[in-house]
Motif scaffolding. Structure first.
Motif, PDB file in Angstrom:
ATOM      1  N   MET B  40       0.481  -1.370   0.017  1.00 37.04           N
ATOM      2  CA  MET B  40       0.173   0.471   0.406  1.00 37.04           C
ATOM      3  C   MET B  40       1.022   1.080  -0.043  1.00 37.04           C
ATOM      4  SD  MET B  40      -2.572   1.438   3.030  1.00 37.04           S
ATOM      5  CE  MET B  40      -1.501   2.627   3.821  1.00 37.04           C
ATOM      6  N   LYS B  43       2.498   1.415  -3.401  1.00 38.38           N
ATOM      7  CA  LYS B  43       2.127   1.880  -4.575  1.00 38.38           C
ATOM      8  C   LYS B  43       2.166   3.110  -4.891  1.00 38.38           C
ATOM      9  CE  LYS B  43      -0.094  -2.422  -5.982  1.00 38.38           C
ATOM     10  NZ  LYS B  43      -1.266  -3.321  -5.940  1.00 38.38           N
ATOM     11  N   PHE B  44       1.270   3.899  -3.274  1.00 39.35           N
ATOM     12  CA  PHE B  44       0.525   5.248  -3.434  1.00 39.35           C
ATOM     13  C   PHE B  44       2.161   6.055  -3.246  1.00 39.35           C
ATOM     14  CE2 PHE B  44       0.918   8.906  -0.049  1.00 39.35           C
ATOM     15  CZ  PHE B  44      -0.736   9.507  -1.280  1.00 39.35           C
ATOM     16  N   SER B  80      -4.195   2.861   8.218  1.00 40.94           N
ATOM     17  CA  SER B  80      -3.444   3.462   6.875  1.00 40.94           C
ATOM     18  C   SER B  80      -3.851   4.301   7.092  1.00 40.94           C
ATOM     19  CB  SER B  80      -4.696   2.250   5.706  1.00 40.94           C
ATOM     20  OG  SER B  80      -6.282   3.201   5.649  1.00 40.94           O
ATOM     21  N   TYR B  84      -0.423   7.398   5.989  1.00 38.86           N
ATOM     22  CA  TYR B  84      -0.264   7.805   4.106  1.00 38.86           C
ATOM     23  C   TYR B  84      -0.016   9.114   4.798  1.00 38.86           C
ATOM     24  CZ  TYR B  84      -3.359   5.455   1.256  1.00 38.86           C
ATOM     25  OH  TYR B  84      -4.045   4.293   0.660  1.00 38.86           O
ATOM     26  N   GLU B 163      -6.744   4.775  -5.350  1.00 36.73           N
ATOM     27  CA  GLU B 163      -6.709   3.967  -4.544  1.00 36.73           C
ATOM     28  C   GLU B 163      -8.230   4.278  -3.257  1.00 36.73           C
ATOM     29  OE1 GLU B 163      -3.222   3.517  -2.532  1.00 36.73           O
ATOM     30  OE2 GLU B 163      -3.239   3.961  -4.388  1.00 36.73           O
ATOM     31  N   ARG B 165      -9.806   6.315  -1.433  1.00 39.86           N
ATOM     32  CA  ARG B 165     -10.602   6.068  -0.296  1.00 39.86           C
ATOM     33  C   ARG B 165     -10.803   7.488   0.043  1.00 39.86           C
ATOM     34  NH1 ARG B 165      -7.597   3.337   3.492  1.00 39.86           N
ATOM     35  NH2 ARG B 165      -6.967   1.916   2.060  1.00 39.86           N
TER      36      ARG B 165
END
Ligand SMILES: [Zn+2]
Lengths: 86, 208
Positions: B40, B43-44, B80, B84, B163, B165
């Motif tokens: 995660m 990739k972000f 998460s 982030y 993503e 979100r």
């Protein structure tokens, strides 16, 4: 409801509850306005393009380096001792 | 043998349990968290930086920081969200941030002529995304377009549209208001759409 209002809301409303009064109003406008319809369509397509782009997984070598770095930190025992403001 | 049993136990643990373990010095618990979230984070970072080396650096920095700050994570926000936020603080904010709010404000206006229905012509984009993505030049175009987007806007776009979100979570991650996040998202989408527009295989739709 005019085009400008639709334009400002169009993007936010992409996945809003479609039965909300605002969305109904927008849908009514879209039914009559080919410009807004085409615009919304192109925005959706833009998003789809970026969403469909392949994303890399963590390569094994990168994973191993990461684990090594963490092991080092663990040995140095820096856990919890440095707390910069998040 | 003992280690294997431990690893498989960690497998079944919740994030909270692993975090608690890691805080108490359980290295295997921390490794399990890394395993769960490294993709995660990577990739972000990649989607925002658009560069594998930078994404790797972001990945390393992030987990080292997570490790250092374990004790300050109180569990009130989602793991998460916290991750982030660390990615963004650590690496992305190192990027040169351009003051482009003025430029981006122009994306609050609809395309020219749209209010006067009769002379407006918004071209239709006819090729399907799947066809377009097979084209290498088009990939480069996507790349260029998103790199031109100021990083603060790029982050919201990646969080929300790539993503998946919510804009609310994006706002929390960035420490901005929900309204601000929505406005950045709207401008980012319009900006990217305009960057791609000249290259799309378009068909003019006559307006009655
Ligand atoms: Zn319209």
């Amino acid at each position: 409801m005019n085009c400008k209002k639709v334009y400002l809301h169009i993007c936010e409303s992409l996945d809003e509850d479609l039965n909300s009064p605002r969305c109904r109003e927008i849908r009514n406008h879209l039914d009559d306005c080919p410009n807004c319809r085409a615009y919304l369509d192109s925005i959706k397509k833009t998003i789809t393009l970026y969403r469909m782009e392949p994303a890399p997984h963590v390569p094994a070598s990168v994973h191993n380096r990461l684990i090594k770095t963490i092991d080092l930190s663990w040995k140095k025992g820096t856990r919890g001792k440095v707390t910069p403001k998040q | 043998m003992h280690l294997i049993v431990k690893a498989s136990k960690n497998n079944a643990k919740t994030d909270d349990q692993l975090l608690r373990g890691a805080k108490e010095g359980d290295r295997a618990a921390f490794s399990e968290l890394v395993k769960r979230y490294e993709d995660m984070v990577y990739k972000f970072s990649f989607k925002v930086c658009r560069n594998k080396d930078e994404a790797e650096e972001a990945l390393q920095d992030t987990f080292v920081n997570v490790y250092k700050n374990l004790s300050s994570f109180d569990g009130r926000s989602k793991l998460s969200t916290w991750l982030y936020r660390i990615v963004i603080n650590n690496c992305l904010m190192k990027k040169r941030r351009r003051k482009l709010d003025d430029l981006m404000e122009s994306y609050d206006e609809p395309p020219a002529g749209e209010n006067s229905k009769h002379n407006a012509r918004i071209p239709r984009w006819d090729e399907t995304p799947a066809d377009l993505l097979l084209n290498k030049e088009f990939h480069e175009l996507l790349e260029e377009a998103i790199l031109k987007l100021p990083v603060d806007y790029r982050i919201v776009f990646v969080l929300r549209d790539i993503e998946g979100r919510s804009t609310e979570e994006a706002a929390k991650i960035l420490g901005i208001s929900h309204e601000a996040a929505k406005s950045r998202l709207r401008r980012a989408r319009a900006f990217l759409r305009d960057q791609l527009a000249p290259y799309m295989n378009v068909q003019e739709e006559a307006v009655e």
